[in-house]
Each structure stands twice: as structure tokens, then as C-alpha cells.
Design a protein around this motif. Sequence first.
Motif, short mmCIF file in Angstrom:
data_model
loop_
_atom_site.label_atom_id
_atom_site.label_comp_id
_atom_site.label_asym_id
_atom_site.label_seq_id
_atom_site.Cartn_x
_atom_site.Cartn_y
_atom_site.Cartn_z
N ALA A 251 3.31 56.98 -19.05
CA ALA A 251 3.30 55.58 -18.58
C ALA A 251 3.17 54.64 -19.77
O ALA A 251 3.83 53.58 -19.82
CB ALA A 251 2.14 55.36 -17.60
N ARG A 252 2.33 55.01 -20.75
CA ARG A 252 2.17 54.16 -21.93
C ARG A 252 3.47 54.09 -22.73
O ARG A 252 3.83 53.02 -23.25
CB ARG A 252 1.03 54.73 -22.79
N LEU A 253 4.19 55.23 -22.82
CA LEU A 253 5.45 55.24 -23.55
C LEU A 253 6.49 54.33 -22.88
O LEU A 253 7.22 53.59 -23.56
CB LEU A 253 5.98 56.68 -23.64
N LEU A 254 6.54 54.37 -21.55
CA LEU A 254 7.49 53.51 -20.83
C LEU A 254 7.12 52.04 -20.99
O LEU A 254 8.00 51.18 -21.08
CB LEU A 254 7.52 53.90 -19.36
N LEU A 255 5.84 51.71 -21.02
CA LEU A 255 5.42 50.33 -21.22
C LEU A 255 5.78 49.85 -22.62
O LEU A 255 6.20 48.69 -22.81
CB LEU A 255 3.92 50.19 -20.98
N PHE A 257 8.26 50.95 -24.35
CA PHE A 257 9.73 50.90 -24.43
C PHE A 257 10.27 49.62 -23.77
O PHE A 257 11.00 48.85 -24.39
CB PHE A 257 10.32 52.15 -23.77
N ASP A 258 9.94 49.39 -22.52
CA ASP A 258 10.38 48.19 -21.80
C ASP A 258 9.44 47.99 -20.62
O ASP A 258 9.70 48.48 -19.51
CB ASP A 258 11.83 48.32 -21.34
N ALA A 259 8.37 47.25 -20.86
CA ALA A 259 7.35 47.07 -19.82
C ALA A 259 7.91 46.31 -18.62
O ALA A 259 7.60 46.64 -17.46
CB ALA A 259 6.14 46.32 -20.40
N GLU A 260 8.73 45.32 -18.86
CA GLU A 260 9.25 44.51 -17.76
C GLU A 260 10.10 45.35 -16.80
O GLU A 260 9.95 45.26 -15.57
CB GLU A 260 10.07 43.34 -18.31
N ILE A 294 -4.86 51.20 -19.25
CA ILE A 294 -3.97 51.14 -20.43
C ILE A 294 -4.10 49.79 -21.12
O ILE A 294 -4.15 49.70 -22.36
CB ILE A 294 -2.52 51.41 -19.99
N VAL A 295 -4.16 48.68 -20.31
CA VAL A 295 -4.30 47.35 -20.90
C VAL A 295 -5.63 47.22 -21.64
O VAL A 295 -5.70 46.61 -22.72
CB VAL A 295 -4.17 46.28 -19.80
N SER A 296 -6.67 47.78 -21.08
CA SER A 296 -8.00 47.65 -21.70
C SER A 296 -8.08 48.33 -23.05
O SER A 296 -8.94 47.98 -23.88
CB SER A 296 -9.07 48.22 -20.76
N PRO A 302 1.13 41.73 -26.86
CA PRO A 302 0.75 40.64 -25.93
C PRO A 302 1.77 40.43 -24.81
O PRO A 302 1.37 40.17 -23.67
CB PRO A 302 0.66 39.43 -26.85
N ILE A 303 3.04 40.57 -25.12
CA ILE A 303 4.04 40.35 -24.07
C ILE A 303 3.99 41.46 -23.04
O ILE A 303 4.14 41.21 -21.82
CB ILE A 303 5.45 40.23 -24.70
N ASP A 304 3.73 42.71 -23.48
CA ASP A 304 3.61 43.81 -22.52
C ASP A 304 2.37 43.64 -21.66
O ASP A 304 2.39 43.90 -20.44
CB ASP A 304 3.56 45.15 -23.27
N THR A 305 1.29 43.20 -22.27
CA THR A 305 0.07 42.94 -21.49
C THR A 305 0.31 41.85 -20.45
O THR A 305 -0.17 41.93 -19.31
CB THR A 305 -1.06 42.52 -22.44
N THR A 306 1.06 40.84 -20.84
CA THR A 306 1.37 39.75 -19.89
C THR A 306 2.15 40.29 -18.70
O THR A 306 1.87 39.92 -17.55
CB THR A 306 2.18 38.66 -20.61
N PHE A 307 3.11 41.16 -18.95
CA PHE A 307 3.90 41.71 -17.84
C PHE A 307 3.03 42.54 -16.89
O PHE A 307 3.22 42.51 -15.68
CB PHE A 307 5.06 42.55 -18.39
#
Length: 859
Positions: A251-255, A257-260, A294-296, A302-307
Motif C-alpha cells: 500500500a505504501r509503494l502504491l501511494l 507511485f501515484d496516491a491520487e 501510513i500517514v502518521s 505533502p501532496i500524497d498526505t493531502t490526497f
Amino acid sequence: MVASAHYSFSEDRMTDGTHVSLDGRGVDRTSVFEGLVVTCARACIVLSNYDFLFEDLFQYFDDAGISGIYLEQLEAFVLDGTLRFVPPRITQRLVALHDDGGRPDLVERVIWHIDPTCLDINQAIHLCQTHQLWDALIYVYTRAIHDYVSPIVELLSLIRKTLVFRQCTENAYETPSDLKFAYKIFPYLINVLSGQTYPSGEPLDTDEAHLAMKDIYDFIFSGRTTVWPAQGGSLILTSDDGRVEPTYPYARLLLHFDAESFLHCLDIAFENSFFSDESHSVSRLWIVTILLDIVSDGDLTPIDTTFVNIFIARNVPKYPQYIMQPPTVLQNVLISLATSMDASTREDRQLAAEYLLSAYTPHDSILIMRLFEDAGFYRILQRWHRQERQWSQLFTAFLQDPSLEPVEMFRCIFEVLALSVRDNHMVLSEAMLQTLSNALPTLLETDLRSTVLLVDNFTPTLHQVALDALESRNDEKRYEYLAHLLDPQPQLDGEDSVLRHRPVPSRVDKSLQQLFITLRCRYAPSDVIDTLERMQDNVDWSTMEQICEDNQAYGAVLWAMNHRGLTPKVLIKAETFEKQITQEVIDALMTSISDAINISKPLDSLLEIGHRGIAICLEQSSPSASPKMPLEDMWFQLLRSQLHSIHSISTFQGLADDAHVARVNVLLKLRGLVQETFTSFVTISSTQAVSFPRLFKRLVDSGLYTGSSSGIPYTEFRTILTGMLESYRTDEDMLAISQHLLSRDVFDTVEEYAKEKTKGWSAHHDVCMSCHKPLLQGDAGPSTYAHSERASWPNASMSNVICARIRSSSLSSSLELEDDWKIPNVDFFPFFRRLRDSSVFFIVVRYWIYLTGVKKSCA
């Protein structure tokens, strides 16, 4: 079929004369074997017996070394869907045929159209991996062996290579062409997690779909690296160089790569009924909790965290009974959405915050609202302030919202001001008044006209404040502001609530009126009189006249004085202006020709004064007027001042060497003005107690022109009167030409009318519509006429006609017949019709009346 195949491949068939040609080159019999495959395939399909086709016939071709012909002909039946089940040994040979030919696209086509159970799995997977046939590879995994995780494993290897490439190139968006296939993981996840096959989108069996979903969720959201396949597989790693694998690696790898795109897949997957089944451990809450973990950790950008926060904020209110989070978590999500500095996601973050606020009320609303203001979440602020009836803050939120078009912004501000007035006993509160005052520069920059109408509607006292805000720019903006206020445009259909308001000029402060007239004299002097006429109910005339005089709007001064009934003073004032401006013209003529362009402005002023004087004299000369001085004296004073200007300019001797041509042009225009004045006087001299000869005698008195030598006044009059007579001579020539044209036209028309009158015309009925008697004598009664042709009537003897009734009309209109006496073939009385419509007729009459008056006056 057996006999045909046996004969086609027998030794006798190979040695008979069918292969011999005249040139000794032999005959190509490929078509015979192609036709044999096609015919046998069709027969076996009809008989539903494929043993001969796939066993005996294929063996014949294979033994003869021409299996390629068999496979190519059989492929056509596979591609059109007629044959989906082909033995694996034949499928293997068909796939190998295209692989050996270097056509991987044909390999993929065959895999798509053959039932997966008929494929050689190892061969198909090897070819798809070698040639990067990813869609076919996913098809083989999912449909042949029902493995929905292996495609993800294959694509994760591409994702790892893509991330390494991005780190090396320091470009987060650049991807080599062969690595772009990694993005196929997202449409694959959308299809399978929605219960559909990839890529066709056909629905999966419910049990198989739920099993596939569970396997995918368990693999992607696994807390540590996993061995796949579970039996005899290898460990699927996500880190390079032997580094420690993080938690939730896939899941972290996919985020990363392209979190959106990954979260979009989960958005769609959450809508599936799979999560309603409580027989498994996978749930929406479980997935959201993993994402928060994962966010914590803080290793996402920052952009991935925003998504991720957007995803959580949108789904918590969407599934409140399944995704329950403590208030502190939701508060942190709101703060994170508001504090993100990425401008490209501002609208998405605001929309997500709106979703979350629909299910959660923050405990520190003041802090959250302040953060929303900094983040530019104006839509949320507008809803919040409206609910709390905080009108000043609501006004500011609408003013600062960049998503609003100017028209929409003013409509909203108008509504806010109306609500504020209603809440404050129909008076604008001090806080709102201050807010509006501070917002005036922005409002004026956005839409000046709407700002004028807004201020005038709610607080006219701020007009001066608005003008002060414009003063630092230029006077043109101030003039435009006052024009919208004191000279508003007519109302148009469909205007919004702001533009429907119409200012009342009489309510505007006099100082603003005077400023507007000053600026209008500068930027639109031709419109000053119309403006004064519209503002006449609340005008300080003496002040306005002085303003117009100071700004050289002389015509407006004369109009204002005449409007107040000061006619004698008007002509004295006009004479004073003319003497002053005449001196300006002389001063301009004394300069070099390069400065002669300065003559045009004073010359225009002289012409304006002259035309205004003519209009005033004509107004006083009308029968309904009550002149306050003799008419002859009025015309004399007007003409005397005009002639004085001509005399002063024509007799001046100190001109520059190159200014003589300019003086000639000036005199030409001024003499034309005098001629126009004389013409206007002549038009009323025949009907009023004024004498042209007496006026003329007074004007040629040399004593009126101080310092002139004898003969000068007569010279000027000779020039002017000669021009008038030339004009009259031209009018006389035009009258003569028009008379000749009209006489010839009248003669032709009357001649045509006389001919038609002797012939008569056809009637629509056989009896007179007045006396109801028959129109023909003798035996030609109604029945006879009923069967006769209408064309015979014009040739009938006039003695047979008993009566015909015509109603004539005046000369100015065409002859009218009774309704039942229509004339279908004759244009009756064209003379009167042409005379009525002819412009020549009116020209002749107009000039005849005009010259008649001239001759009487001269007599």
C-alpha cells in the motif's frame, strides 16, 4: 471428409498430372488444402463433432509439413468466435507460429479469443512477459488459473523500477515508455474490486469476485512482505539495497507511485457490496486505519498526505456507520486540509472539508475558521457566516472568493447588504458601513458601474469616499463613476438585482453634480446640454454656468441662460464670447503654421456659439413664443457679432507668413455660418413682423465696425449674399429639373389612365352591388355570364353596361373601389399612387414653398 483428406494427401494425388503445367514450373495447389480445412471445419461445426478436425485432419497436415496452412485457416474461426475451444496442442502450435513470425500482436489476439483453459499456461505467460503483453498476461492469470494477485506482483516490479528511475532523474513525472505499463495496475484494481473482469468489464461470478477481492485486499494491505504464490513462491520485496521493509509495504509503494489514482480506486471499491459481507475481516474501517498509520509515519510527500486526508474526509460522512473515527482524528484531518500549501488541490481540499463538516462539528470552531480563511475555503466560510448571521464577515468572504464571477459576486454582496439592513432596523450598521468603505477600492477595480449602483442603493454618503479612492488614479475613472451616478444608462431586460437600481440625480450632493459637469465639459462637451436638461430640477444654474464658462463649454452657458429666460443677456453673453474667441483665433494665426492646429478648437467654439444663437432666435421667433425683446433686434445682434468676427479676422494685418491659407479656411467657415443665419432669418421673415431690408440696412452701417475703412462691410456682405444667391440659383436649377421629371411622369401616367378607362375592367359579379340590377341587357343574363370567360368583359360594348359604381377619394390617396369591385389585371390610377410615394413630389413642394418665401422677403 475422410475420403477427401485421404485423396488430398495420397501418393497418387501427388504424382498425377494435376501438378504439371505447360511451362514446366508446376501448379500451386495451396488453395486446395486451404479449402479442405475451411470445408471440414464448417462441416464439423455443423455436426458438433470436432474429433476429425482436431485429430485426423491436423495430423495429415502436420505429417505433410504444411501445418501452417491448417493453423492459419483455423485461426479465422477462432477470431470470429465460432471456435473457442481448441485443443492445447493446436493452440500451442498456433501461438508458436506467430511468435516465430515476430508478430506478438497476433499472439495477443489469439489469447484473447481462445478459452483460457485451452492455452498452454507456461507458454502464454512466457510470451506475454517477453513481449510485454500486459493485458493478455492479466487475462491468462485471472481467467486461466484464477490468480488475481500475480498480476499485481508483476506490475509492482514495474512500479519499483519506475520509482528508482524517478529518483535517479529527479523528475517525479518522467517515466520511460516501457515503464508506463505500470499504470495498468489502477484500471485493473478498479475492475476487479468492482466485481468485473479485466479489461472487458464483464461481471464476475459473485463468489469468484468476493474471493478475488479478499485476496487483493489481503495482499495490498498486508502489514509486512508476503510470499507469492503461497505454495513455492518468493518473497515480494519493495525496498532496494537490502533496506528494511516498511510496514504495509505494498500500500505504501502504491501511494508513493501515484496516491491520487490509488485512492480513486479505493473510492470506487468502497461502493461495492463486498464490504457488507461480515464473513471476512476486510472492512472500510480497517483500510482507513491502515492509511492513517501510513500517514502518521511521515514518509509520504505533502501532496500524497493531502490526497489521503481528502480520501478520509470524503468517506467518513459517506459511510458513517462503517468508518467511525475519534474527534481528534477528524480535527487533525480538517487542520491538515486547511494548512496544506498546494494551490492546485485547494478546491479538492475545500470540497473534502465540506463533506467532513457535514458529519462532524469541530470543537474549536474559531481556530478552524481562521485556518479556513488562510486556506481560502470561502465557500465554507460563506455558509458558516450566513448561518451565524455574521454579515460583515460574509461580505468579506464573497469579496475575496476568486471563484465568483464579478456579476455573481455583486449579486451576493447585494443580498448580504439587504440582509444586514433588515437585521438592523432598515439601517446599515456601522460595522457593515466600515466594511463596505474598506472594500470600495476592490469593488471599483472589479466593476465600477455595479459599485456605483450598490453604493447609491445602500449608502449614498460613501460616494465621496469612492471618488477619493479613484482620485489617485485619474480623472477619467472619476468621470465614469459620476456618469453612472448622474447620467445612468437605460435599464435593460434581464439585468440582475444590482443593475436594476437606478440612481436619482436629484438626491446626489450638489458638489458631486458640479464635479460631474466639470469633468463632462472636459471629456464629453457635446453632451453637457443634454445632461443639464436631465438635471434641471436640482441645479444651481449660476454655478453651473460659471463652470461651463470656465471649461469653455460656451454653448451650454447660452442654453442654460436661455432656459432661465434670460434671452436678452444670452445674446450679449454670446457677443462677449465671440469677441474673446475671435481674439484667440487671431492670436493663433499670428503664430507659425506648425501651431495652426490650435485654430480648430476656438473655431469650433465660434461655430457652436453661432449655432446655439440661431437655435435661440428661431425658438423666440416661433408663433407660440413670447419674446422679451424685438425679434429684429435679436437677429441683428446675432448677425452683428458674427460679422464682427469675420471683419476682425479678415482685416488683421499681422499674420505670420504661412498663416494666410489658415485664415482663408477660417473665413470660409464663418461666412458659411453667417449665410446659415441669414437663411434661418429668411424662413421666418415672411411670417413675422421683421423686415429683411431694414435689418440689412442696419448691418451694413459702417459705424458698427470700429476702425474699418469704407467698403469693407459691403465687401463682406457682397461675398455672403453672392454665396446665398448661388445657393438659391442651385435650388432653382434643381426645381426646374424636378419639374420636368414630374411633368413627364404625370403625362405618361394620365395617358395610361385614359387608355385603361376607355377599356373598362372586369367585374367579379354579374349584378351591380349597389342597385342589384344585371350588368348586361338582352339574353345575356346571370346564367349566361356565369359560363362566360372573364376575359371577354373588357371587349364588351360599353352600351351593354347598365351601371358601375365607383367611390373616389382625395388626391393624396389612391382611388378606393367597393370591396366587391376588385381589379385583378389593371393597376388603377397609378398616377395617384406614384405621386403619393414619389420623393420628387415632396422635393418640388418643399422647394416651391421655400423659394416663394424667399421671393416675398426680398420683395
